[in-house]
Design a protein around this motif. Structure first.
Motif, PDB file in Angstrom:
ATOM      1  N   GLU A  51      29.924  48.583  29.365  1.00  0.00           N
ATOM      2  CA  GLU A  51      29.941  48.090  28.081  1.00  0.00           C
ATOM      3  C   GLU A  51      29.669  46.587  27.865  1.00  0.00           C
ATOM      4  O   GLU A  51      28.978  46.448  26.760  1.00  0.00           O
ATOM      5  CB  GLU A  51      31.339  48.419  27.562  1.00  0.00           C
ATOM      6  CG  GLU A  51      31.571  49.792  27.460  1.00  0.00           C
ATOM      7  CD  GLU A  51      32.842  49.959  26.359  1.00  0.00           C
ATOM      8  OE1 GLU A  51      33.955  49.242  26.296  1.00  0.00           O
ATOM      9  OE2 GLU A  51      32.684  50.983  25.512  1.00  0.00           O
ATOM     10  N   GLU A  52      29.820  45.928  28.751  1.00  0.00           N
ATOM     11  CA  GLU A  52      29.093  44.566  28.686  1.00  0.00           C
ATOM     12  C   GLU A  52      27.684  44.612  28.850  1.00  0.00           C
ATOM     13  O   GLU A  52      27.044  43.800  27.894  1.00  0.00           O
ATOM     14  CB  GLU A  52      29.814  43.585  29.748  1.00  0.00           C
ATOM     15  CG  GLU A  52      31.461  43.348  29.635  1.00  0.00           C
ATOM     16  CD  GLU A  52      32.072  42.605  30.749  1.00  0.00           C
ATOM     17  OE1 GLU A  52      32.833  42.061  30.963  1.00  0.00           O
ATOM     18  OE2 GLU A  52      31.414  42.663  32.033  1.00  0.00           O
ATOM     19  N   GLU A  53      27.178  45.295  29.392  1.00  0.00           N
ATOM     20  CA  GLU A  53      25.662  45.672  29.485  1.00  0.00           C
ATOM     21  C   GLU A  53      25.326  46.046  28.119  1.00  0.00           C
ATOM     22  O   GLU A  53      24.016  45.832  27.601  1.00  0.00           O
ATOM     23  CB  GLU A  53      25.221  46.246  30.541  1.00  0.00           C
ATOM     24  CG  GLU A  53      25.369  45.638  31.752  1.00  0.00           C
ATOM     25  CD  GLU A  53      24.574  44.234  31.956  1.00  0.00           C
ATOM     26  OE1 GLU A  53      23.430  44.188  31.335  1.00  0.00           O
ATOM     27  OE2 GLU A  53      25.376  43.180  32.450  1.00  0.00           O
ATOM     28  N   CYS A  54      25.977  46.933  27.438  1.00  0.00           N
ATOM     29  CA  CYS A  54      25.776  47.502  26.131  1.00  0.00           C
ATOM     30  C   CYS A  54      25.829  46.451  25.228  1.00  0.00           C
ATOM     31  O   CYS A  54      24.887  46.393  24.089  1.00  0.00           O
ATOM     32  CB  CYS A  54      26.846  48.749  25.855  1.00  0.00           C
ATOM     33  SG  CYS A  54      26.808  50.067  26.624  1.00  0.00           S
ATOM     34  N   ALA A  55      26.587  45.693  25.279  1.00  0.00           N
ATOM     35  CA  ALA A  55      26.632  44.360  23.998  1.00  0.00           C
ATOM     36  C   ALA A  55      25.394  43.524  24.305  1.00  0.00           C
ATOM     37  O   ALA A  55      24.832  43.343  23.422  1.00  0.00           O
ATOM     38  CB  ALA A  55      27.999  43.578  24.649  1.00  0.00           C
ATOM     39  N   ARG A  56      24.997  43.381  25.563  1.00  0.00           N
ATOM     40  CA  ARG A  56      23.926  42.500  25.809  1.00  0.00           C
ATOM     41  C   ARG A  56      22.740  43.416  25.409  1.00  0.00           C
ATOM     42  O   ARG A  56      21.930  42.719  24.474  1.00  0.00           O
ATOM     43  CB  ARG A  56      23.692  42.347  27.343  1.00  0.00           C
ATOM     44  CG  ARG A  56      22.601  41.509  27.652  1.00  0.00           C
ATOM     45  CD  ARG A  56      22.147  41.459  28.988  1.00  0.00           C
ATOM     46  NE  ARG A  56      23.045  41.511  29.856  1.00  0.00           N
ATOM     47  CZ  ARG A  56      23.473  40.225  30.589  1.00  0.00           C
ATOM     48  NH1 ARG A  56      22.812  39.319  30.510  1.00  0.00           N
ATOM     49  NH2 ARG A  56      24.400  40.242  31.589  1.00  0.00           N
ATOM     50  N   ALA A  57      22.563  44.598  25.624  1.00  0.00           N
ATOM     51  CA  ALA A  57      21.056  45.356  25.214  1.00  0.00           C
ATOM     52  C   ALA A  57      21.319  45.460  23.532  1.00  0.00           C
ATOM     53  O   ALA A  57      20.382  45.377  23.113  1.00  0.00           O
ATOM     54  CB  ALA A  57      21.503  46.724  25.578  1.00  0.00           C
ATOM     55  N   TYR A  58      22.554  45.451  23.025  1.00  0.00           N
ATOM     56  CA  TYR A  58      22.776  45.489  21.593  1.00  0.00           C
ATOM     57  C   TYR A  58      22.253  44.383  20.986  1.00  0.00           C
ATOM     58  O   TYR A  58      21.301  44.243  19.970  1.00  0.00           O
ATOM     59  CB  TYR A  58      24.116  45.825  21.024  1.00  0.00           C
ATOM     60  CG  TYR A  58      24.374  46.062  19.877  1.00  0.00           C
ATOM     61  CD1 TYR A  58      24.202  47.446  19.207  1.00  0.00           C
ATOM     62  CD2 TYR A  58      24.464  44.888  18.666  1.00  0.00           C
ATOM     63  CE1 TYR A  58      24.324  47.780  17.826  1.00  0.00           C
ATOM     64  CE2 TYR A  58      24.790  45.380  17.244  1.00  0.00           C
ATOM     65  CZ  TYR A  58      24.670  46.605  17.121  1.00  0.00           C
ATOM     66  OH  TYR A  58      24.925  47.062  15.721  1.00  0.00           O
ATOM     67  N   ALA A  59      22.597  43.332  21.692  1.00  0.00           N
ATOM     68  CA  ALA A  59      22.087  41.911  21.136  1.00  0.00           C
ATOM     69  C   ALA A  59      20.407  41.665  21.244  1.00  0.00           C
ATOM     70  O   ALA A  59      20.040  41.064  20.407  1.00  0.00           O
ATOM     71  CB  ALA A  59      22.854  40.631  21.859  1.00  0.00           C
ATOM     72  N   GLN A  60      20.311  42.464  22.195  1.00  0.00           N
ATOM     73  CA  GLN A  60      18.567  42.418  22.476  1.00  0.00           C
ATOM     74  C   GLN A  60      17.886  43.279  21.406  1.00  0.00           C
ATOM     75  O   GLN A  60      16.543  43.483  21.693  1.00  0.00           O
ATOM     76  CB  GLN A  60      18.294  42.813  23.838  1.00  0.00           C
ATOM     77  CG  GLN A  60      18.706  41.534  24.914  1.00  0.00           C
ATOM     78  CD  GLN A  60      18.524  41.914  26.478  1.00  0.00           C
ATOM     79  OE1 GLN A  60      18.528  43.161  26.398  1.00  0.00           O
ATOM     80  NE2 GLN A  60      18.486  41.181  27.022  1.00  0.00           N
ATOM     81  N   GLY A  61      18.621  44.043  20.726  1.00  0.00           N
ATOM     82  CA  GLY A  61      17.761  45.182  19.706  1.00  0.00           C
ATOM     83  C   GLY A  61      17.687  46.461  20.607  1.00  0.00           C
ATOM     84  O   GLY A  61      16.885  47.443  20.080  1.00  0.00           O
ATOM     85  N   LYS A  62      18.139  46.623  21.775  1.00  0.00           N
ATOM     86  CA  LYS A  62      17.785  47.943  22.396  1.00  0.00           C
ATOM     87  C   LYS A  62      18.554  48.982  22.263  1.00  0.00           C
ATOM     88  O   LYS A  62      18.316  50.025  22.284  1.00  0.00           O
ATOM     89  CB  LYS A  62      17.885  47.682  23.991  1.00  0.00           C
ATOM     90  CG  LYS A  62      16.771  46.598  24.638  1.00  0.00           C
ATOM     91  CD  LYS A  62      16.833  46.367  25.813  1.00  0.00           C
ATOM     92  CE  LYS A  62      15.561  45.288  26.360  1.00  0.00           C
ATOM     93  NZ  LYS A  62      15.971  44.894  28.033  1.00  0.00           N
ATOM     94  N   ILE A  63      19.715  48.608  21.483  1.00  0.00           N
ATOM     95  CA  ILE A  63      20.639  49.652  21.128  1.00  0.00           C
ATOM     96  C   ILE A  63      20.799  49.547  19.608  1.00  0.00           C
ATOM     97  O   ILE A  63      20.916  48.501  19.284  1.00  0.00           O
ATOM     98  CB  ILE A  63      22.098  49.449  21.646  1.00  0.00           C
ATOM     99  CG1 ILE A  63      21.838  49.922  23.303  1.00  0.00           C
ATOM    100  CG2 ILE A  63      23.198  50.407  21.118  1.00  0.00           C
ATOM    101  CD1 ILE A  63      23.151  49.704  24.183  1.00  0.00           C
TER     102      ILE A  63
END
Lengths: 329, 365
Positions: free
Chosen positions: B64-76
């Motif tokens: 989930e920490e990686e999800c948050a990062r990916a979300y910030a990068q616009g990947k999610i």
């Protein structure tokens, strides 16, 4: 061929499918010990017991959702709404769960469930008990919506619906329950009507009337009136609103070049509007006149008996619309 | 199902045997609330099991920490509701299940999906909207489904999934298959009608289900005191004649044991239980929530009680070395990085899958 009432045709369909498949069960308010609010399920409780004929408390959202969950893990529930009006409090279960679960699970889960009950007006039951819910459900991808007009189709389509792997809204009519008609004897073998095929109830050459459920019977009366004036009307009974068999409609319009769509629901964006769109989209060159709709009046249903009839399509109003598209009014 | 009503009449509603007192566990509950000191768990603890549960919690946390990062990068895209802080609930409760049991959850579903057996890469690929995701990229974060592991989905309409979960339990009883259903929801769900209809029917029909209310104190941004007239959610069970329990989710093994009691009741007696598990999410309701409704001090105080750290400290007390734990963390890290790589490199679904996934058989148009 034997003649039985629409109500009995439905009961036979349910009983035969329950006999055939232990995964089939029926739940709803008063379906068991009371023998059905409209007696569709009469006798089933005694025959199949309380494991499979299940009385529910008044909790449409709850038991509709239970049906959806049970269907997802392999049962084939029939959920009876005492009337489709009450499905409004279960709408989220049908719209957000039943219709969506297959797609949002990437096809991992299906939802083989039948929601059924009487739809539309009865007699003077007022605005909250007279609604045609057709369009609310036909609008939703993921659902199938059936609305048979005859005992034969009521039985054959309900059996097909129970066997279908998709969620199905099966719209009956209180005013059709006593209607009698030919239905094949079970002794003659398994009788199922294919979902998604319209039926030409009456052949004609001058104008096509497209209808479904109870109004198909009104359309037949309209056709009889028109015949007296030398007008030959063809009546196409859709039977299924989603999928919608526009090919049968277009074949008829190709012959008559004029069409009237008649239904009980409100006019704004109704199923009739969808039918009209398909006729103009796929059959524009065949048309000799704009397609007209005869719908329920664009108001909540009044209680007063005369006003109620005023709000509903009548043989005369359908016939008048037919004459209008024939430029004979 | 109807027909077994005598059983309900014969059995008085109770929480571990006591029915009449409305808040019988409150004194114990208050003591638990202050129990923030890490101590050795019960003597019969299985270190390997604790290690396994710790691993699951840590994997969920890191994914989930990686999800948050990916979300910030616009990947999610879309909504992303993180479970960070609440992992002990999903992991502990699912540890009490058989593999063929069912779970049904909310849109905050990554943790329970993984605890039920979904691979990290399937979760990550789904969030990236890829065809290799659990739902072929059609469901997204809120709708994780895994048929082969009995994960019956995450649902986005608050409370709408609770009747559906009762339906799964209904089917188990109908077939006599011995399965138990766990249904998760937040305390924000207990104010909507579907919750009450579902509990009412599950109790009436004696269905094998455990309702797990993950009370994280905030219904989105509104604190408990402003959404519920009675803050003890477990009391809702009393009105339905249903068993109940209530505890803090600080110790993953305790979660397993307490939920396990309810699972056992469901499996052997076919009786439902409402369990209120007090927990806390460290992140906002979703990624768009800056969390201004609570103070940094409150969050910091809660982080000191993090069940994940507690499990790690317990493992140390039980003799696991720093080296062993570091090795575990490395394995998890490799799994997380592989999941991200898998999600990034996977193909997106094409429009050709839309119609076949909408209907079984020909499209109904």
């Amino acid at each position: 061929m034997r003649e039985i009432a629409y109500r009995l045709a439905l009961r036979e369909a349910i009983a035969e499918e329950m006999e055939r498949d232990d995964r089939v069960l029926i739940m709803g308010e008063e379906v068991g010990r009371y023998q059905g609010a409209y007696k569709v399920t009469e006798g089933l409780f005694d025959r199949f017991g309380d494991r499979r004929v299940i009385d529910t408390p008044i909790a449409e959202n709850g038991f509709a959702g239970i049906g959806v969950g049970a269907a997802m893990v392999g049962l084939r529930p029939i959920v009876e709404f005492m009337t489709w009006n009450f499905s409004a409090v279960a709408f989220d279960q049908i719209l957000s769960n039943a219709a969506k679960v297959r797609q949002m699970s990437g096809g991992q889960f299906t939802c083989p469930i039948v929601f059924r009950g009487p739809n539309g007006s009865a007699r003077q039951v007022g605005s909250q008990h007279s609604q045609s819910m057709d369009i609310f459900y036909a609008h939703v991808p993921g659902l199938k919506v059936l609305a048979p007009a005859t005992p034969r189709d009521a039985k054959g389509l309900l059996k097909a619906a129970i066997r279908d792997d998709n969620p199905i809204c099966f719209l009956e009519s209180e005013t059709l329950y006593n209607l009698k008609g030919d239905v094949p004897d079970p002794a003659e073998g398994d009788f199922v009507v294919e979902i998604g095929k319209a039926n030409v109830l009456r052949e004609g050459t001058d104008v096509t009337i497209v209808s479904w459920s109870r109004i198909s019977m009104v359309a037949m009366q309209a056709a009889a009136l028109l015949e007296k004036e030398g007008i030959s009307a063809e009546v196409v009974d859709l039977r299924s609103l989603r999928p919608l068999d526009h090919e049968t409609v277009l074949n008829s319009v190709g012959k008559t070049h004029r069409a009237v769509v008649a239904h009980e629901g409100w006019p704004y964006g109704g199923v009739g509007a969808e039918v009209v769109d398909r006729i103009q989209r796929y059959g524009f060159d065949e048309l000799d006149a704009p397609v007209l709709r005869v719908s329920g009046a664009d108001v909540p249903m009044p209680y007063n008996a005369k006003l109620e009839q005023y709000c509903l399509p009548q043989p005369e109003t359908i016939a008048a619309a037919c004459k209008k598209v024939l430029y004979r009014d | 199902m109807p027909g077994k009503q005598t059983k309900q009449e014969a059995k008085k509603p109770s929480v571990h045997g006591e029915a009449s007192s409305p808040s019988i566990k409150d004194s114990q509950f208050a003591k638990q609330a202050g129990a923030d000191r890490v101590s050795l768990p019960r003597a019969d603890v299985d270190t390997d099991e604790l290690s396994r549960l710790y691993r699951q919690m840590q994997l969920i946390r890191r994914v989930e920490e990686e999800c948050a990062r990916a979300y910030a990068q616009g990947k999610i895209g879309g909504f992303l509701h993180l479970y960070i802080g609440q992992e002990s609930v999903g992991v502990g409760s699912i540890a009490a299940l058989r593999h063929d049991d069912y779970v049904v959850g909310t849109y905050r579903d990554h943790g329970i999906a993984m605890a039920k057996g979904m691979a990290a890469k399937q979760v990550m690929a789904e969030l990236f909207g890829k065809a290799t995701g659990c739902s072929q990229g059609l469901g997204g974060s809120m709708h994780l489904f895994d048929a082969k592991n009995g994960m019956l989905g995450g649902y986005g309409i608050v409370g709408g999934h609770i009747p559906l979960a009762v339906g799964c339990a209904f089917a188990s009883k109908y077939r006599g298959d011995g399965r138990v259903t766990l249904c998760y929801f937040g305390e924000g769900s207990v104010t909507i009608g579907s919750f009450h209809e579902a509990l009412s029917l599950a109790a009436l029909w004696h269905l094998p289900i455990v309702f797990i209310c993950e009370n994280n104190e905030y219904a989105m941004g509104t604190p408990l005191a402003r959404t519920l007239s009675v803050e003890d959610v477990s009391q809702k069970a009393l009105a339905y004649g249903m068993q109940r329990d209530r505890f803090f989710a600080r110790d993953v093994l305790e979660v397993k044991q307490r939920i396990g009691e309810a699972v056992e009741r469901a499996r052997t007696e076919s009786e439902p239980t409402l369990v209120e598990v007090r927990t806390y999410r460290f992140r906002g309701h979703s990624m768009s929530d800056p969390g201004k409704y609570r103070t940094a001090d409150e969050i910091e105080a809660q982080k000191k009680l993090d069940p994940l750290n507690r499990a790690r400290e317990q493992l140390k007390l039980l003799g696991r070395t720093e080296e062993q734990l570091a090795k575990l963390d490395e394995e998890i890290e490799a799994e997380v990085q592989e999941a991200v790589k898998f999600a990034e490199e996977s193909e997106e679904p094409g429009p050709e899958i839309l119609e076949p996934t909408t209907y079984s058989g020909p499209f109904a148009r």
